[in-house]
Each structure stands twice: as C-alpha cells, then as structure tokens.
Design a protein around this motif. Sequence first.
Motif, PDB file in Angstrom:
ATOM      1  N   VAL A  86      43.851  49.781  50.803  1.00 15.00           N
ATOM      2  CA  VAL A  86      44.524  49.370  49.782  1.00 15.00           C
ATOM      3  C   VAL A  86      44.497  47.760  49.560  1.00 15.00           C
ATOM      4  CG1 VAL A  86      46.829  49.159  48.419  1.00 15.00           C
ATOM      5  CG2 VAL A  86      46.140  51.422  49.619  1.00 15.00           C
ATOM      6  N   GLY A  87      44.325  47.103  50.637  1.00 15.47           N
ATOM      7  CA  GLY A  87      44.163  45.673  50.518  1.00 15.47           C
ATOM      8  C   GLY A  87      43.025  45.084  50.100  1.00 15.47           C
ATOM      9  N   GLY A  88      41.951  45.942  50.539  1.00 18.18           N
ATOM     10  CA  GLY A  88      40.546  45.641  50.158  1.00 18.18           C
ATOM     11  C   GLY A  88      40.229  45.960  48.548  1.00 18.18           C
ATOM     12  N   LEU A  89      40.945  46.959  48.212  1.00 13.02           N
ATOM     13  CA  LEU A  89      40.598  47.749  47.015  1.00 13.02           C
ATOM     14  C   LEU A  89      41.509  46.821  45.828  1.00 13.02           C
ATOM     15  CD1 LEU A  89      39.117  49.765  45.192  1.00 13.02           C
ATOM     16  CD2 LEU A  89      41.638  51.007  45.403  1.00 13.02           C
ATOM     17  N   THR A  90      42.500  46.596  46.122  1.00 13.36           N
ATOM     18  CA  THR A  90      43.567  45.559  45.059  1.00 13.36           C
ATOM     19  C   THR A  90      42.886  44.221  45.131  1.00 13.36           C
ATOM     20  OG1 THR A  90      45.009  45.271  46.768  1.00 13.36           O
ATOM     21  CG2 THR A  90      45.514  47.181  45.251  1.00 13.36           C
ATOM     22  N   PRO A 134      39.693  43.841  40.367  1.00 10.92           N
ATOM     23  CA  PRO A 134      39.493  43.125  39.126  1.00 10.92           C
ATOM     24  C   PRO A 134      38.075  42.505  39.074  1.00 10.92           C
ATOM     25  CG  PRO A 134      41.528  42.541  39.941  1.00 10.92           C
ATOM     26  CD  PRO A 134      40.819  43.211  41.055  1.00 10.92           C
ATOM     27  N   SER A 135      37.579  41.953  40.278  1.00 11.54           N
ATOM     28  CA  SER A 135      36.240  41.512  40.160  1.00 11.54           C
ATOM     29  C   SER A 135      35.171  42.818  40.095  1.00 11.54           C
ATOM     30  CB  SER A 135      35.844  40.844  41.596  1.00 11.54           C
ATOM     31  OG  SER A 135      36.785  39.535  41.770  1.00 11.54           O
ATOM     32  N   LEU A 136      35.450  43.699  40.683  1.00  7.10           N
ATOM     33  CA  LEU A 136      34.373  45.008  40.382  1.00  7.10           C
ATOM     34  C   LEU A 136      34.384  45.222  38.882  1.00  7.10           C
ATOM     35  CD1 LEU A 136      32.708  46.830  41.756  1.00  7.10           C
ATOM     36  CD2 LEU A 136      34.526  48.311  42.004  1.00  7.10           C
ATOM     37  N   PRO A 142      40.209  42.886  52.551  1.00  7.51           N
ATOM     38  CA  PRO A 142      39.414  41.999  51.665  1.00  7.51           C
ATOM     39  C   PRO A 142      38.419  41.345  52.230  1.00  7.51           C
ATOM     40  CG  PRO A 142      41.891  41.503  51.358  1.00  7.51           C
ATOM     41  CD  PRO A 142      41.693  42.606  52.668  1.00  7.51           C
ATOM     42  N   LEU A 143      38.442  40.937  53.489  1.00  8.12           N
ATOM     43  CA  LEU A 143      37.196  40.217  54.296  1.00  8.12           C
ATOM     44  C   LEU A 143      36.109  40.835  54.293  1.00  8.12           C
ATOM     45  CD1 LEU A 143      36.374  37.623  55.512  1.00  8.12           C
ATOM     46  CD2 LEU A 143      37.524  38.640  57.741  1.00  8.12           C
ATOM     47  N   LEU A 144      36.172  42.307  54.809  1.00  6.27           N
ATOM     48  CA  LEU A 144      35.475  43.317  55.068  1.00  6.27           C
ATOM     49  C   LEU A 144      34.685  43.612  53.820  1.00  6.27           C
ATOM     50  CD1 LEU A 144      34.077  45.359  56.918  1.00  6.27           C
ATOM     51  CD2 LEU A 144      35.750  47.139  56.253  1.00  6.27           C
ATOM     52  N   VAL A 145      35.412  43.993  52.723  1.00  5.93           N
ATOM     53  CA  VAL A 145      34.667  44.180  51.608  1.00  5.93           C
ATOM     54  C   VAL A 145      33.731  42.930  51.021  1.00  5.93           C
ATOM     55  CG1 VAL A 145      35.081  44.701  49.080  1.00  5.93           C
ATOM     56  CG2 VAL A 145      36.387  45.811  50.707  1.00  5.93           C
ATOM     57  N   GLY A 146      34.407  41.799  51.046  1.00  4.66           N
ATOM     58  CA  GLY A 146      33.516  40.548  50.638  1.00  4.66           C
ATOM     59  C   GLY A 146      32.356  40.064  51.659  1.00  4.66           C
ATOM     60  N   SER A 157      29.645  43.146  50.678  1.00  8.12           N
ATOM     61  CA  SER A 157      29.174  42.762  49.531  1.00  8.12           C
ATOM     62  C   SER A 157      28.201  41.525  49.090  1.00  8.12           C
ATOM     63  CB  SER A 157      30.494  42.509  48.445  1.00  8.12           C
ATOM     64  OG  SER A 157      30.071  42.006  47.242  1.00  8.12           O
ATOM     65  N   GLU A 158      28.337  40.707  50.041  1.00  6.57           N
ATOM     66  CA  GLU A 158      27.516  39.402  49.948  1.00  6.57           C
ATOM     67  C   GLU A 158      26.385  39.809  50.750  1.00  6.57           C
ATOM     68  OE1 GLU A 158      27.790  34.966  51.847  1.00  6.57           O
ATOM     69  OE2 GLU A 158      29.411  35.998  51.104  1.00  6.57           O
ATOM     70  N   ALA A 159      26.350  40.776  51.663  1.00 11.52           N
ATOM     71  CA  ALA A 159      25.242  40.853  52.491  1.00 11.52           C
ATOM     72  C   ALA A 159      24.444  41.907  51.529  1.00 11.52           C
ATOM     73  CB  ALA A 159      25.356  41.535  53.784  1.00 11.52           C
ATOM     74  N   ALA A 160      24.978  42.855  50.887  1.00  8.86           N
ATOM     75  CA  ALA A 160      24.141  43.849  50.005  1.00  8.86           C
ATOM     76  C   ALA A 160      24.032  43.167  48.798  1.00  8.86           C
ATOM     77  CB  ALA A 160      25.054  45.198  50.104  1.00  8.86           C
ATOM     78  N   ASP A 161      24.595  42.066  48.226  1.00  8.40           N
ATOM     79  CA  ASP A 161      24.558  41.683  46.777  1.00  8.40           C
ATOM     80  C   ASP A 161      24.959  42.838  45.892  1.00  8.40           C
ATOM     81  OD1 ASP A 161      23.981  39.653  45.064  1.00  8.40           O
ATOM     82  OD2 ASP A 161      22.067  40.471  44.541  1.00  8.40           O
ATOM     83  N   SER A 162      26.063  43.331  46.230  1.00  6.80           N
ATOM     84  CA  SER A 162      26.828  44.497  45.498  1.00  6.80           C
ATOM     85  C   SER A 162      28.232  44.728  45.896  1.00  6.80           C
ATOM     86  CB  SER A 162      25.923  45.970  45.548  1.00  6.80           C
ATOM     87  OG  SER A 162      26.542  46.791  44.902  1.00  6.80           O
ATOM     88  N   LEU A 163      29.146  44.665  44.979  1.00  6.66           N
ATOM     89  CA  LEU A 163      30.451  44.743  45.143  1.00  6.66           C
ATOM     90  C   LEU A 163      30.690  46.197  45.368  1.00  6.66           C
ATOM     91  CD1 LEU A 163      33.053  43.279  45.798  1.00  6.66           C
ATOM     92  CD2 LEU A 163      33.585  43.312  43.437  1.00  6.66           C
ATOM     93  N   THR A 164      30.018  46.971  44.561  1.00  3.82           N
ATOM     94  CA  THR A 164      30.244  48.505  44.726  1.00  3.82           C
ATOM     95  C   THR A 164      29.916  49.051  46.221  1.00  3.82           C
ATOM     96  OG1 THR A 164      29.719  48.969  42.428  1.00  3.82           O
ATOM     97  CG2 THR A 164      29.555  50.851  43.998  1.00  3.82           C
ATOM     98  N   VAL A 165      28.863  48.409  46.781  1.00  2.00           N
ATOM     99  CA  VAL A 165      28.332  48.861  48.323  1.00  2.00           C
ATOM    100  C   VAL A 165      29.443  48.297  49.224  1.00  2.00           C
ATOM    101  CG1 VAL A 165      26.540  48.431  49.827  1.00  2.00           C
ATOM    102  CG2 VAL A 165      25.938  48.787  47.462  1.00  2.00           C
TER     103      VAL A 165
END
Length: 435
Positions: A249-253, A257-259, A383-387, A390-398
């Motif tokens: 929930v922390g990563g998603l919320t 908005p950025s996604l 949030p750190l994991l998602v970021g 995302s940066e490694a894959a160049d896709s926030l969805t990934v």
Amino acid sequence: MWRSIGRTRTASPVPYGWAPAVVLVLVSLVDRMEYSLVSAVLPQLQAEWGFGDAVAGSIPTAAAITTGLLAVPAAYLADRYDRGRIITVVVLVWALATVGSALAPTFAVFYLVRMGLAAAEAIDNPASASLLADFHPSASRPTAFGWWRTAAYLGGAGIVLGGVLAEWLGWRGAFLVMALPGLATAVLVSRLHEPERGWTDRLTAGVVGGGATEPARDPGTLRTQWRRLVSIRTLWGTGAALTVMSLAVGGLTFWAPSLLQRRFGLGDGAAAAAGGGLTLIGVVAGTLVGAALTRRSLAPTPAQWRVVVGGVGILGGTAAMTAALAVEGVLAFCVLLTLFAFLAAWALPTLTSCVADVLPAQDRGLGYGALQIGATAGGAIGPLLVGAVSEAADSLTVGMVPLLPLLVMGGVLALCAYPFVAPDAQRVLDAAGAP
C-alpha cells in the motif's frame, strides 16, 4: 473525576463505550496529519533553504528509522506504566515540536525537530494499541482497530490542509495552526481512564463477577516477554501479512499519482486526486466492510474467521492490482485501483484485532511494538522498491510488479495462521480466567 472517559462499565458488548476509541483514533489522525504537513509545504521549504530532492526524501526515511529504533523501548513502557499518561505526554511533545518546526531558524534545526517529532510519535503507538485491546472485548475489537488503523490513511488529508494553510499563511503559519489540534487532543487523552489490563479478556472468558479488581500480571523481563511472543504462531502469519500490506500500500499510494501522469497523461491535480483520493475511499470502505464481515463467523471460531477474511481480502486485492497494471484505459485503472484498496483493507480490522486476541494483556505493548517495526519498515521500503525497479526497467508499471508476489505471500501467510489462531486465542482467555 477528570479521567472519566471510558470509566463506566455496563453490561453491553462495549462495556467502556466508544468514547475511548474515538479519542485514540483522533490521536492517530492528528499525528498523521501533522506528519503529512512536510509534503504539503516542501516547495516552500526548498525555496527558503535551497536543499535538493535527495535531502527532502531523507526526512521521512530518517523518521522511519527513528520510529523503528524506539518501538521496543516504547512497548516496554506501555506494558508497565499508565498508558493514558504516556500518550498525553507524547501528544504534548509533538504539539510543541510542531511549534518548534514553525520557529526553526535553519534547516538543520528543522531536521532535528522532525526527528524529535518522529521519536514522540513512535512512543504512542504501542500504548494506544494496548489501550484499545483493554477497552474492547474480542467482539468489538475489529471495528475499534479498523478505525484506528484507517486514521493513518485519513491523515493524508494533512497534505490538502497544509497546502491551503501554506498558501494563506506561509509554511511557518501552517505548522503553528496544526499545533492547535495536537494541544486539544492532548487534553482529551489526559481524561482517558486507565482500564484494568486483561479485564475485557476475563469478561470474554466469562470469569468477571462481583466487581473485584484483579492486579495486573507482571510482564517480567523484556527477554521473558520476547520468549512468550515468539512462541505465538499466529503472530508470525498475521504480522508478516500486515507488514507486506504496509509495503504494498505504501509503494502504490506513493507512486500511483506519478503512474497516472506518465501512463495516462493526467495533470498534476487530477493525478493526485485520482491516485490519492480513490485509494483513500477504497481503504475506508474496505475497513468498514471488513469489520462488518466479522460480526458473523462462517468458521468454527470468530478468530479463525478473521484470518480468513483478512487473507482472502489481500489475495483479492492482489488480483485487482494485477488487472489494474494490465488495462489500457484510465477509467478501468481507477476502478481497479479502488477495488484493490477496498479488498486489501479487509486485513486492517481483521488481522490487527486478531493480534490483540492472541496476545496476553501484559505483552500487548511489545506485540504491537514489534508489529509497528514491520509496518514502518514496509512503508519505507515499498516506495523505494518500486522506484528502484522502475528506474532499472525505465517503466513505472514494471516497477509496481514486484509488489504482486509479495502481496500473494502476505495473503497466504495470513491464511496459514488459521490452524493456530483458535488455540492461541483460547490460551489467552484461559490465562485471563486463571487465578
């Protein structure tokens, strides 16, 4: 008498009434609103002191570290001293720290004050959870704990309020105004009656009679308490599930908005309203429904039914989130995002109250302190994991994808507690009824 809130006992299912729960929910709500204020005024802070995004991002991270370090000492105090007085002092301290934030002459002083505020906030959580469990018998705990946990999400309204106040009064004025609810809440908390530890457990066990007051059981040393906690098998499943919930929930919320901006082209305001607002609506509705589902049990015991509802909710939320990441339309994404929050939130009232059911009264502060460490770590890592992904894959969805197997693991772990929760809860009632 001054400490009269929650003093009256009745024959109703809620012997102390709902007023104590309302006060403790207010503590959590005002706490989170004040915490969210930094996000609202961050542009003004950076404009005045000139620090970058990396330093700005370190403020909540340092606060999370402080919270984790102090969780066990705070739990130690909650299991041994007057919990209402502990929370009163804490709320006063963070109200004064809010004033200190407004008066900070430099960013270094501001940063240190925020760390002090995080320290104060860390101390109230185990005491509040322990109090809720002693104010409410097992039947009403899901509702009480559900609203208490939901208040942390409702506190995000501090971002909106802080933005309005900062625009009107400047960031210093916003902090000064937000100190007032803290002071008012401290007065309310100071009026909380300190309930007998374990009295509601004895009530549930059917051994309360004659109005006799039982002495509180000695929790023993901290090492002794830890030994008792690690032997409670239910805690391993429910604690892990709630930790994973906080992470996801922390990563998603944080990133929703950025996604919405990057994937669907929404503007800043629309993305924030859709991402934050719909998640909040889903969490609140899900908490209410999750608590309502516990009123009738489809399992042999209410405790077993709670872990079923919580585990199934997390797994259902995972399915909704998986579908949300796969759809192309913004409307479908928003509907599925809300559905994820709604289903996953079933775990908040069910699993949190289940923890109270399997913890002995003298160990509840430490049990919830340990749970706080997991929730804080999850909220910081998500949030750190998602970021990072995302940066490694160049896709926030990934970047969102790693949350899915973690959520599945959380739901499965909650369900794995099913065979243990009934005997663990009965052990607490047996101990409460023993002389």
